[in-house]
Scaffold this motif. Structure first.
Motif, PDB file in Angstrom:
ATOM      1  N   PRO A   1       0.813  -1.222   0.000  1.00 28.95           N
ATOM      2  CA  PRO A   1       0.000   0.000   0.000  1.00 28.95           C
ATOM      3  C   PRO A   1       0.845   1.271   0.000  1.00 28.95           C
ATOM      4  O   PRO A   1       0.503   2.262  -0.655  1.00 28.95           O
ATOM      5  N   ALA A   2       1.964   1.257   0.742  1.00 29.49           N
ATOM      6  CA  ALA A   2       2.848   2.426   0.786  1.00 29.49           C
ATOM      7  C   ALA A   2       3.448   2.685  -0.590  1.00 29.49           C
ATOM      8  O   ALA A   2       3.575   3.845  -1.017  1.00 29.49           O
ATOM      9  N   TYR A   3       3.810   1.613  -1.292  1.00 25.28           N
ATOM     10  CA  TYR A   3       4.369   1.776  -2.635  1.00 25.28           C
ATOM     11  C   TYR A   3       3.329   2.383  -3.582  1.00 25.28           C
ATOM     12  O   TYR A   3       3.643   3.302  -4.357  1.00 25.28           O
ATOM     13  N   LEU A   4       2.109   1.884  -3.515  1.00 22.34           N
ATOM     14  CA  LEU A   4       1.053   2.412  -4.385  1.00 22.34           C
ATOM     15  C   LEU A   4       0.816   3.893  -4.104  1.00 22.34           C
ATOM     16  O   LEU A   4       0.714   4.710  -5.026  1.00 22.34           O
ATOM     17  N   LEU A   5       0.746   4.246  -2.813  1.00 16.05           N
ATOM     18  CA  LEU A   5       0.500   5.644  -2.456  1.00 16.05           C
ATOM     19  C   LEU A   5       1.675   6.530  -2.874  1.00 16.05           C
ATOM     20  O   LEU A   5       1.488   7.679  -3.272  1.00 16.05           O
ATOM     21  N   SER A   6       2.873   5.983  -2.794  1.00 16.74           N
ATOM     22  CA  SER A   6       4.057   6.767  -3.154  1.00 16.74           C
ATOM     23  C   SER A   6       4.082   7.140  -4.627  1.00 16.74           C
ATOM     24  O   SER A   6       4.716   8.132  -5.004  1.00 16.74           O
ATOM     25  N   THR A   7       3.396   6.367  -5.469  1.00  6.62           N
ATOM     26  CA  THR A   7       3.349   6.715  -6.894  1.00  6.62           C
ATOM     27  C   THR A   7       2.597   8.018  -7.126  1.00  6.62           C
ATOM     28  O   THR A   7       2.845   8.714  -8.116  1.00  6.62           O
ATOM     29  N   LEU A   8       1.676   8.355  -6.222  1.00  6.20           N
ATOM     30  CA  LEU A   8       0.973   9.639  -6.307  1.00  6.20           C
ATOM     31  C   LEU A   8       1.788  10.754  -5.668  1.00  6.20           C
ATOM     32  O   LEU A   8       1.646  11.928  -6.033  1.00  6.20           O
ATOM     33  N   GLU A   9       2.643  10.407  -4.713  1.00  8.51           N
ATOM     34  CA  GLU A   9       3.394  11.405  -3.956  1.00  8.51           C
ATOM     35  C   GLU A   9       4.688  11.838  -4.637  1.00  8.51           C
ATOM     36  O   GLU A   9       5.100  13.002  -4.543  1.00  8.51           O
ATOM     37  N   ASN A  10       5.352  10.905  -5.306  1.00  8.60           N
ATOM     38  CA  ASN A  10       6.692  11.153  -5.854  1.00  8.60           C
ATOM     39  C   ASN A  10       6.829  12.436  -6.668  1.00  8.60           C
ATOM     40  O   ASN A  10       7.809  13.177  -6.496  1.00  8.60           O
ATOM     41  N   PRO A  11       5.889  12.737  -7.571  1.00 12.71           N
ATOM     42  CA  PRO A  11       6.069  13.942  -8.398  1.00 12.71           C
ATOM     43  C   PRO A  11       6.053  15.240  -7.612  1.00 12.71           C
ATOM     44  O   PRO A  11       6.473  16.274  -8.141  1.00 12.71           O
ATOM     45  N   TYR A  12       5.596  15.202  -6.360  1.00 14.70           N
ATOM     46  CA  TYR A  12       5.431  16.437  -5.594  1.00 14.70           C
ATOM     47  C   TYR A  12       6.340  16.499  -4.366  1.00 14.70           C
ATOM     48  O   TYR A  12       6.105  17.303  -3.466  1.00 14.70           O
ATOM     49  N   ALA A  13       7.358  15.660  -4.361  1.00 13.82           N
ATOM     50  CA  ALA A  13       8.317  15.683  -3.254  1.00 13.82           C
ATOM     51  C   ALA A  13       9.315  16.816  -3.467  1.00 13.82           C
ATOM     52  O   ALA A  13       9.977  16.892  -4.498  1.00 13.82           O
ATOM     53  N   VAL A  14       9.416  17.701  -2.496  1.00 10.12           N
ATOM     54  CA  VAL A  14      10.352  18.830  -2.556  1.00 10.12           C
ATOM     55  C   VAL A  14      11.322  18.681  -1.389  1.00 10.12           C
ATOM     56  O   VAL A  14      10.935  18.825  -0.225  1.00 10.12           O
ATOM     57  N   GLU A  15      12.575  18.372  -1.678  1.00  6.48           N
ATOM     58  CA  GLU A  15      13.553  18.155  -0.617  1.00  6.48           C
ATOM     59  C   GLU A  15      13.996  19.457   0.039  1.00  6.48           C
ATOM     60  O   GLU A  15      14.320  19.484   1.225  1.00  6.48           O
ATOM     61  N   ASP A  16      14.024  20.533  -0.708  1.00  6.96           N
ATOM     62  CA  ASP A  16      14.479  21.813  -0.180  1.00  6.96           C
ATOM     63  C   ASP A  16      13.445  22.888  -0.501  1.00  6.96           C
ATOM     64  O   ASP A  16      13.339  23.342  -1.644  1.00  6.96           O
ATOM     65  N   LEU A  17      12.677  23.295   0.492  1.00  8.10           N
ATOM     66  CA  LEU A  17      11.628  24.292   0.273  1.00  8.10           C
ATOM     67  C   LEU A  17      12.200  25.632  -0.179  1.00  8.10           C
ATOM     68  O   LEU A  17      11.530  26.389  -0.886  1.00  8.10           O
ATOM     69  N   SER A  18      13.415  25.913   0.222  1.00  2.00           N
ATOM     70  CA  SER A  18      14.018  27.195  -0.156  1.00  2.00           C
ATOM     71  C   SER A  18      14.303  27.279  -1.656  1.00  2.00           C
ATOM     72  O   SER A  18      14.552  28.369  -2.178  1.00  2.00           O
ATOM     73  N   SER A  19      14.264  26.145  -2.345  1.00  2.00           N
ATOM     74  CA  SER A  19      14.522  26.141  -3.786  1.00  2.00           C
ATOM     75  C   SER A  19      13.288  26.539  -4.598  1.00  2.00           C
ATOM     76  O   SER A  19      13.393  26.784  -5.801  1.00  2.00           O
ATOM     77  N   LEU A  20      12.131  26.594  -3.942  1.00  2.00           N
ATOM     78  CA  LEU A  20      10.909  26.972  -4.657  1.00  2.00           C
ATOM     79  C   LEU A  20      10.921  28.462  -4.975  1.00  2.00           C
ATOM     80  O   LEU A  20      11.474  29.261  -4.214  1.00  2.00           O
ATOM     81  N   PRO A  21      10.301  28.862  -6.079  1.00  2.79           N
ATOM     82  CA  PRO A  21      10.285  30.275  -6.449  1.00  2.79           C
ATOM     83  C   PRO A  21       9.360  31.079  -5.542  1.00  2.79           C
ATOM     84  O   PRO A  21       8.404  30.555  -4.971  1.00  2.79           O
ATOM     85  N   ALA A  22       9.651  32.349  -5.413  1.00  3.73           N
ATOM     86  CA  ALA A  22       8.786  33.238  -4.634  1.00  3.73           C
ATOM     87  C   ALA A  22       7.486  33.467  -5.394  1.00  3.73           C
ATOM     88  O   ALA A  22       7.491  33.649  -6.610  1.00  3.73           O
ATOM     89  N   CYS A  23       6.374  33.435  -4.674  1.00  7.53           N
ATOM     90  CA  CYS A  23       5.051  33.607  -5.294  1.00  7.53           C
ATOM     91  C   CYS A  23       4.275  34.691  -4.539  1.00  7.53           C
ATOM     92  O   CYS A  23       4.753  35.259  -3.554  1.00  7.53           O
ATOM     93  N   ASP A  24       3.076  34.930  -5.018  1.00 15.25           N
ATOM     94  CA  ASP A  24       2.250  35.970  -4.391  1.00 15.25           C
ATOM     95  C   ASP A  24       1.657  35.507  -3.058  1.00 15.25           C
ATOM     96  O   ASP A  24       1.487  36.308  -2.140  1.00 15.25           O
ATOM     97  N   ALA A  25       1.323  34.241  -2.980  1.00 15.39           N
ATOM     98  CA  ALA A  25       0.693  33.738  -1.758  1.00 15.39           C
ATOM     99  C   ALA A  25       0.907  32.237  -1.624  1.00 15.39           C
ATOM    100  O   ALA A  25       1.163  31.539  -2.610  1.00 15.39           O
ATOM    101  N   VAL A  26       0.784  31.761  -0.390  1.00 18.78           N
ATOM    102  CA  VAL A  26       0.828  30.330  -0.087  1.00 18.78           C
ATOM    103  C   VAL A  26      -0.576  29.905   0.303  1.00 18.78           C
ATOM    104  O   VAL A  26      -1.197  30.531   1.179  1.00 18.78           O
ATOM    105  N   VAL A  27      -1.093  28.875  -0.341  1.00 19.35           N
ATOM    106  CA  VAL A  27      -2.456  28.407  -0.069  1.00 19.35           C
ATOM    107  C   VAL A  27      -2.393  27.062   0.649  1.00 19.35           C
ATOM    108  O   VAL A  27      -1.854  26.085   0.129  1.00 19.35           O
TER     109      VAL A  27
END
Length: 298
Positions: free
Chosen positions: A91-117
């Motif tokens: 089950p963890a493997y199946l769920l990880s297939t949905l999670e993998n594309p959105y894993a961000v190891e370093d939040l500071s690498s994300l671009p600055a935006c107008d707002a966080v939702v």
């Protein structure tokens, strides 16, 4: 010679004492490990899933002994299913297939935006919790969103969610989180609480209105990683530019965990992960064939 003989005898006694101490210490550690193992096994069988599994195994063994093939096949198949879901990392493997594309190891690498939702679903009202909040297992969302705002990745924080009605009190779950953050002050940026939202689409629509009023074009979306694919599509449909920041990695974190022998007793965790996977997958397939024209409100 006498002194030499006494010294040799003393050395032998010392060595013997050390060996005895080491043996006793190892024996004590072994007993503690065994007691820990037994306690974990007993705890596993106290879980209803583990208890049902044990009963099925006993029934299957009984049916095999009595040569009751149908009964053995039925109980054995159920026990195998519970084993695969509750004891393995499938089950963890199946769920990880949905999670993998959105894993961000370093939040500071994300671009600055107008707002966080921050999408709702991480909390509920409780008279006994800190700031009247009872956090759920998805509370990682809150920490992730707050950290992004603290890192100046958004000029403001938007909090969605449902409303509560308990003990004669009513209000917005998002307001509870806003008040808690304002009391702790992890950042100075403004916090906006969206009105009652019954689903992710409501949160997306309300965010769009608030974005138009404030001139926002680009947002960072925070939700559970396994929920992100569907949420991201809904927010993009509003015309906003979306940067996804996944959190609450139930599948990936479980895959990283080391195997323990007492894990052979099935638990409920695997069934929860399987439900999350099937829930998200079913709604994704309902919505995507129509290009989000009839997206689910769940």
């Amino acid at each position: 010679l006498s002194y030499c003989a006494k010294g040799a005898r003393l050395a032998q006694k010392t060595q013997s004492g050390v060996l005895c101490w080491a043996t006793a210490s190892n024996s004590s550690n072994h007993v503690r490990r065994m007691m820990y193992f037994v306690s974990k096994m007993v705890d596993g069988f106290l879980n209803p899933i583990g208890l049902i599994w044990l009963v099925l195994l006993i029934a299957c063994a009984r049916a095999v002994i009595k040569k009751e093939k149908r009964q053995a096949l039925f109980t054995g198949t159920l026990a195998l299913f519970i084993t695969l879901v509750g004891s393995t990392k499938l089950p963890a493997y199946l769920l990880s297939t949905l999670e993998n594309p959105y894993a961000v190891e370093d939040l500071s690498s994300l671009p600055a935006c107008d707002a966080v939702v921050l999408l709702g679903g991480s909390e509920r009202f409780s008279n006994y919790g800190v700031n009247s909040i009872e956090f759920s297992t998805t509370s990682d969302r809150i920490i992730t969103a707050a950290e992004l705002v603290r890192l100046k990745k958004g000029e403001a924080l938007l909090i969605g969610g449902a409303k509560y009605s308990s003990s004669g009190q009513t209000g917005l779950n998002g307001q509870l989180i806003a008040e808690w953050l304002e009391s702790w002050k992890p950042f100075d940026s403004p916090i906006h609480v969206l009105d009652y939202s019954s689903n992710t689409k409501d949160e997306a629509d309300q965010t769009k209105v608030l974005a138009e009023n404030n001139g926002w074009k680009k947002i960072i979306l925070v939700t559970s990683a396994y929920h992100m694919r569907r949420a991201e599509a809904l927010f993009k449909k509003t015309g906003l530019e979306v940067v996804s920041a996944g959190s609450d990695f139930e599948g990936l974190s479980s895959l990283e965990a080391d195997f323990r022998i007492y894990s052979i007793v099935p638990g409920s965790g695997g069934f929860e992960k399987l439900y999350y996977y099937l829930h998200e997958l079913s709604l994704i397939h309902i919505s995507e064939p129509t290009r989000l024209g009839m997206i689910s409100y769940a």
